[in-house]
Design a protein around this motif. Structure first.
Motif, PDB file in Angstrom:
ATOM      1  N   ASP A  41      32.646  58.590  43.707  1.00 34.56           N
ATOM      2  CA  ASP A  41      33.628  57.894  42.883  1.00 34.56           C
ATOM      3  C   ASP A  41      33.502  58.367  41.446  1.00 34.56           C
ATOM      4  O   ASP A  41      32.439  58.302  40.856  1.00 34.56           O
ATOM      5  CB  ASP A  41      33.374  56.378  42.962  1.00 34.56           C
ATOM      6  CG  ASP A  41      34.403  55.609  42.165  1.00 34.56           C
ATOM      7  OD1 ASP A  41      34.162  54.428  41.902  1.00 34.56           O
ATOM      8  OD2 ASP A  41      35.448  56.194  41.802  1.00 34.56           O
TER       9      ASP A  41
ATOM     10  N   ARG B  59      44.611  51.051  49.557  1.00 35.13           N
ATOM     11  CA  ARG B  59      44.883  50.239  48.369  1.00 35.13           C
ATOM     12  C   ARG B  59      45.717  51.045  47.389  1.00 35.13           C
ATOM     13  O   ARG B  59      45.609  52.259  47.320  1.00 35.13           O
ATOM     14  CB  ARG B  59      43.569  49.803  47.697  1.00 35.13           C
ATOM     15  CG  ARG B  59      42.748  48.852  48.542  1.00 35.13           C
ATOM     16  CD  ARG B  59      41.475  48.416  47.831  1.00 35.13           C
ATOM     17  NE  ARG B  59      40.723  47.480  48.645  1.00 35.13           N
ATOM     18  CZ  ARG B  59      40.960  46.162  48.677  1.00 35.13           C
ATOM     19  NH1 ARG B  59      41.900  45.653  47.891  1.00 35.13           N
ATOM     20  NH2 ARG B  59      40.254  45.378  49.458  1.00 35.13           N
TER      21      ARG B  59
ATOM     22  N   SER C 253      47.907  56.059  47.110  1.00 33.35           N
ATOM     23  CA  SER C 253      47.031  55.028  47.664  1.00 33.35           C
ATOM     24  C   SER C 253      45.805  55.667  48.292  1.00 33.35           C
ATOM     25  O   SER C 253      45.808  56.850  48.628  1.00 33.35           O
ATOM     26  CB  SER C 253      47.780  54.201  48.717  1.00 33.35           C
ATOM     27  OG  SER C 253      48.138  55.021  49.823  1.00 33.35           O
ATOM     28  N   SER C 254      44.762  54.861  48.462  1.00 27.85           N
ATOM     29  CA  SER C 254      43.610  55.325  49.226  1.00 27.85           C
ATOM     30  C   SER C 254      43.993  55.359  50.698  1.00 27.85           C
ATOM     31  O   SER C 254      45.007  54.799  51.110  1.00 27.85           O
ATOM     32  CB  SER C 254      42.408  54.408  48.983  1.00 27.85           C
ATOM     33  OG  SER C 254      42.741  53.056  49.257  1.00 27.85           O
TER      34      SER C 254
ATOM     35  N   GLN D 255      48.183  46.034  41.552  1.00 28.16           N
ATOM     36  CA  GLN D 255      47.126  46.988  41.191  1.00 28.16           C
ATOM     37  C   GLN D 255      45.869  46.746  42.013  1.00 28.16           C
ATOM     38  O   GLN D 255      45.362  45.621  42.086  1.00 28.16           O
ATOM     39  CB  GLN D 255      46.804  46.863  39.701  1.00 28.16           C
ATOM     40  CG  GLN D 255      45.752  47.860  39.231  1.00 28.16           C
ATOM     41  CD  GLN D 255      45.525  47.759  37.730  1.00 28.16           C
ATOM     42  OE1 GLN D 255      46.004  46.837  37.079  1.00 28.16           O
ATOM     43  NE2 GLN D 255      44.799  48.710  37.173  1.00 28.16           N
ATOM     44  N   ASN D 256      45.386  47.794  42.663  1.00 28.65           N
ATOM     45  CA  ASN D 256      44.171  47.784  43.494  1.00 28.65           C
ATOM     46  C   ASN D 256      44.273  46.873  44.708  1.00 28.65           C
ATOM     47  O   ASN D 256      43.277  46.643  45.396  1.00 28.65           O
ATOM     48  CB  ASN D 256      42.939  47.402  42.657  1.00 28.65           C
ATOM     49  CG  ASN D 256      42.619  48.438  41.611  1.00 28.65           C
ATOM     50  OD1 ASN D 256      42.767  49.632  41.842  1.00 28.65           O
ATOM     51  ND2 ASN D 256      42.192  47.988  40.438  1.00 28.65           N
ATOM     52  N   SER D 257      45.475  46.335  44.983  1.00 26.28           N
ATOM     53  CA  SER D 257      45.637  45.465  46.143  1.00 26.28           C
ATOM     54  C   SER D 257      45.677  46.285  47.422  1.00 26.28           C
ATOM     55  O   SER D 257      46.154  47.425  47.435  1.00 26.28           O
ATOM     56  CB  SER D 257      46.936  44.661  46.032  1.00 26.28           C
ATOM     57  OG  SER D 257      46.906  43.806  44.917  1.00 26.28           O
TER      58      SER D 257
ATOM     59  N   VAL E  88      46.639  52.853  44.228  1.00 27.42           N
ATOM     60  CA  VAL E  88      45.935  53.528  43.150  1.00 27.42           C
ATOM     61  C   VAL E  88      46.856  53.732  41.958  1.00 27.42           C
ATOM     62  O   VAL E  88      46.472  53.525  40.809  1.00 27.42           O
ATOM     63  CB  VAL E  88      45.382  54.887  43.640  1.00 27.42           C
ATOM     64  CG1 VAL E  88      44.806  55.696  42.480  1.00 27.42           C
ATOM     65  CG2 VAL E  88      44.310  54.667  44.701  1.00 27.42           C
TER      66      VAL E  88
END
Length: 335
Positions: free
Chosen positions: A208, A244, A236-237, A264-266, A246
């Motif tokens: 990361d 999620r 997104s990831s 965001q980040n959801s 990005v």
């Protein structure tokens, strides 16, 4: 030195949920994926739980090519690690304990000590490289290949100061270039510049490194194209359960009637925008198997709960050493 992604029982459970069609054996408890200095996978090892609780090796070849490729793509979900030989660990210790100037007298002497220690580190790496080329030579059967390896080993730079970019392929061949590059970069810096605390981040391509989209968004032209485009984009990831948000552009927010703070980040499905369905599972399978798809019909959910018909094209991209899904969405006429 190898960067390693370790998929433990929890990661493998997620992999099985997201790739049920691959039928990864339940007895496999841990898989390690090794990456070379180019960031490419070099080998994959697996272990299962033995009857006495002791891990036993598993032949990864039994997984099949499709499963192996999916595991490699899933590697960013694993725990990052570095596997050193003892000599490489010694080099890392030297790098982590280099003297750093805090100002005042004695800077020249400190520079000399720093240069000497970096030369010691390089000489260790040079010995490792020579030993690896010797091993390659022992296993080579083709005469031309043997001659090439002998010539390469004979031309390993004798000193750190003589290393330059021409030698990169040589050290890449024995998975040592990243270590050599760090030593060389330290050698070029003054003693008052502290670089080594970030060495692990430099060595782990899939670790990361902060905001996921930062590497691709750092170019102001790309940033402007992304933000100002009338076409809806999202990054997104990867994964069915772990995807999620990005980054999205304003056109995407306008399409779904949301603000960035809301998503965001959801996780994409739990955000209420992306609809979990067999069609979505199929699209994710296409990303896993083929790295993308074009003009797939889908539905997303707007802020007021209405279903919005869209056409999606997607690609799986590597950003900052990790894999992400880049989607382009076009709204279709309700009719």
């Amino acid at each position: 030195m190898y960067a390693v992604a370790i998929l433990d029982e929890n990661a493998l459970a997620a992999f099985r949920r997201e790739h049920p069609w691959l039928d990864l054996a339940e007895d496999v408890q841990e898989i390690s994926i090794y990456f070379d200095d180019n960031g490419g996978p070099t080998r994959l090892t697996a272990h299962a739980g033995g009857q006495d609780g002791t891990p036993t090796p598993v032949d990864a070849g039994r997984f099949g090519l499709e499963a192996i490729l999916a595991l490699i793509r899933f590697a960013p979900q694993g725990r990052p690690a570095v596997e050193d030989c003892p000599e490489e660990a010694e080099v890392r210790t030297i790098l982590e304990t280099l003297p750093i100037s805090r100002g005042g007298a004695g800077t020249e002497e400190l520079e000399r000590e720093r240069a000497a220690r970096l030369e010691d580190a390089y000489q260790i790496v040079r010995q490792i490289a020579a030993a690896k080329f010797t091993d390659l030579l022992k296993s080579a059967t083709d005469m031309r290949e043997r001659e090439r390896l002998q010539d390469t080993a004979a031309h390993i730079p004798e000193t750190l100061a003589s290393v330059d970019d021409r030698h990169k392929p040589m050290f890449l061949e024995v998975d040592l270039w990243r270590l050599v590059a760090v030593i060389r970069d330290e050698f070029s810096l003054p003693a008052d510049y502290e670089m080594t605390p970030s060495i692990d981040d430099d060595l782990l391509g899939f670790a990361d490194k902060g905001p996921a989209a930062a590497p691709v968004m750092s170019d102001p032209v790309i940033q402007a194209l992304f933000d100002l485009s009338p076409v809806a984009f999202s990054i997104s990831s990867t994964g069915e359960k772990n995807s999620r948000y990005v980054r999205v552009n304003q056109a995407y927010l306008d399409l779904v009637g949301k603000t960035w703070d809301e998503i965001q980040n959801s996780e994409m499905v739990s955000s209420g925008v992306v609809v979990g369905s067999d069609a979505r599972t199929r699209r994710l399978m296409l990303l896993d198997r083929h790295g993308g798809y074009t003009d797939e019909l889908a539905e997303i959910r707007g802020a007021s709960g209405e279903m919005i018909p869209v056409q999606i094209s997607a690609r799986r991209l590597s950003l900052g050493g990790q894999l992400y899904d880049f989607e382009v969405l076009t709204r279709l006429s309700d009719s």
